[in-house]
Design a protein around this motif. Structure first.
Motif, PDB file in Angstrom:
ATOM      1  N   ARG A   1      -1.660  -4.745  -4.233  1.00  0.00           N
ATOM      2  CA  ARG A   1      -1.596  -3.533  -5.046  1.00  0.00           C
ATOM      3  C   ARG A   1      -1.203  -3.832  -6.483  1.00  0.00           C
ATOM      4  O   ARG A   1      -1.816  -3.333  -7.427  1.00  0.00           O
ATOM      5  CB  ARG A   1      -0.617  -2.554  -4.403  1.00  0.00           C
ATOM      6  CG  ARG A   1      -0.491  -1.238  -5.120  1.00  0.00           C
ATOM      7  CD  ARG A   1       0.431  -0.309  -4.403  1.00  0.00           C
ATOM      8  NE  ARG A   1       1.710  -0.985  -4.183  1.00  0.00           N
ATOM      9  CZ  ARG A   1       2.660  -0.516  -3.417  1.00  0.00           C
ATOM     10  NH1 ARG A   1       2.486   0.610  -2.784  1.00  0.00           N
ATOM     11  NH2 ARG A   1       3.798  -1.176  -3.275  1.00  0.00           N
ATOM     12  N   ASP A   2      -0.197  -4.680  -6.671  1.00  0.00           N
ATOM     13  CA  ASP A   2       0.248  -5.012  -8.027  1.00  0.00           C
ATOM     14  C   ASP A   2      -0.821  -5.805  -8.778  1.00  0.00           C
ATOM     15  O   ASP A   2      -1.053  -5.571  -9.971  1.00  0.00           O
ATOM     16  CB  ASP A   2       1.556  -5.804  -7.983  1.00  0.00           C
ATOM     17  CG  ASP A   2       2.722  -4.968  -7.460  1.00  0.00           C
ATOM     18  OD1 ASP A   2       2.652  -3.725  -7.605  1.00  0.00           O
ATOM     19  OD2 ASP A   2       3.670  -5.557  -6.914  1.00  0.00           O
TER      20      ASP A   2
ATOM     21  N   LEU B   1      -6.508  -3.974  11.306  1.00  0.00           N
ATOM     22  CA  LEU B   1      -5.733  -2.982  10.561  1.00  0.00           C
ATOM     23  C   LEU B   1      -4.519  -3.622   9.889  1.00  0.00           C
ATOM     24  O   LEU B   1      -4.222  -3.330   8.726  1.00  0.00           O
ATOM     25  CB  LEU B   1      -5.297  -1.849  11.493  1.00  0.00           C
ATOM     26  CG  LEU B   1      -4.502  -0.727  10.852  1.00  0.00           C
ATOM     27  CD1 LEU B   1      -5.347  -0.016   9.793  1.00  0.00           C
ATOM     28  CD2 LEU B   1      -4.035   0.262  11.897  1.00  0.00           C
ATOM     29  N   GLY B   2      -3.846  -4.514  10.597  1.00  0.00           N
ATOM     30  CA  GLY B   2      -2.702  -5.203  10.008  1.00  0.00           C
ATOM     31  C   GLY B   2      -3.117  -6.056   8.811  1.00  0.00           C
ATOM     32  O   GLY B   2      -2.436  -6.087   7.785  1.00  0.00           O
ATOM     33  N   ALA B   3      -4.251  -6.756   8.926  1.00  0.00           N
ATOM     34  CA  ALA B   3      -4.736  -7.580   7.808  1.00  0.00           C
ATOM     35  C   ALA B   3      -5.114  -6.703   6.619  1.00  0.00           C
ATOM     36  O   ALA B   3      -4.819  -7.049   5.466  1.00  0.00           O
ATOM     37  CB  ALA B   3      -5.927  -8.419   8.255  1.00  0.00           C
ATOM     38  N   ALA B   4      -5.753  -5.573   6.891  1.00  0.00           N
ATOM     39  CA  ALA B   4      -6.155  -4.678   5.804  1.00  0.00           C
ATOM     40  C   ALA B   4      -4.934  -4.110   5.084  1.00  0.00           C
ATOM     41  O   ALA B   4      -4.898  -4.042   3.844  1.00  0.00           O
ATOM     42  CB  ALA B   4      -7.025  -3.554   6.347  1.00  0.00           C
ATOM     43  N   LEU B   5      -3.921  -3.706   5.848  1.00  0.00           N
ATOM     44  CA  LEU B   5      -2.702  -3.181   5.225  1.00  0.00           C
ATOM     45  C   LEU B   5      -1.968  -4.258   4.438  1.00  0.00           C
ATOM     46  O   LEU B   5      -1.489  -4.009   3.330  1.00  0.00           O
ATOM     47  CB  LEU B   5      -1.770  -2.588   6.290  1.00  0.00           C
ATOM     48  CG  LEU B   5      -2.176  -1.222   6.824  1.00  0.00           C
ATOM     49  CD1 LEU B   5      -1.314  -0.829   8.006  1.00  0.00           C
ATOM     50  CD2 LEU B   5      -2.086  -0.194   5.718  1.00  0.00           C
TER      51      LEU B   5
END
Length: 146
Positions: free
Chosen positions: A45-46, A34-38
């Motif tokens: 995102r940019d 989950l941490g890697a995905a976030l």
């Protein structure tokens, strides 16, 4: 990471609180994933926005060219269709110089096919293999055998 996996595997093999060890191992792996995905999602995102925006801008710039290519293709297809239509009407024009092409008014010329015995295209009983051609005999190979 390797040491942590080794510790969990050792505890599991020794049979020490297997349920707790397995649940903890699954929770830690889930937290890392989950941490890697976030991190990847928020960090990229940019870059993803730039990629999508550049693709959108290119599509908008090329839309005029696509429309021009589409119109050119339609015009070329219509010209080729007219050319083939003219060639067809010239090749199939009625004898005697009558105008109007294939759709000229008047009696149409029909050809009648004269069939000969053994003709596979006209005789319904003809054997395509050259056999007797008797009704119900079935196909033969010319030597009388099916």
């Amino acid at each position: 990471l390797v040491m942590a996996i080794a510790v969990f595997m050792i505890l599991n093999q020794l049979g020490i609180a297997q349920t707790i060890v397995n649940a903890t191992y699954i929770a830690l792996i889930g937290a890392v994933a989950l941490g890697a995905a976030l991190a990847f999602g928020l960090g990229g995102r940019d870059a993803a926005a730039d990629l999508i925006n550049s693709g959108y801008r290119k599509a908008q710039q090329n839309s005029d060219q696509v429309q021009a290519d589409l119109q050119a293709g339609q015009q070329r297809a219509q010209a080729e269709a007219q050319q083939y239509t003219q060639q067809y009407t010239q090749q199939h024009a009625p004898a005697g110089g009558a105008s109007g092409g294939a759709y000229a008014a008047g009696p149409s010329e029909q050809t009648t096919r004269v069939t000969q015995p053994g003709d596979p295209y006209g005789d319904p009983y003809a054997d395509p293999y050259g056999g007797t051609g008797a009704p119900g005999a079935g196909p033969t190979r010319g030597n009388g055998r099916p």
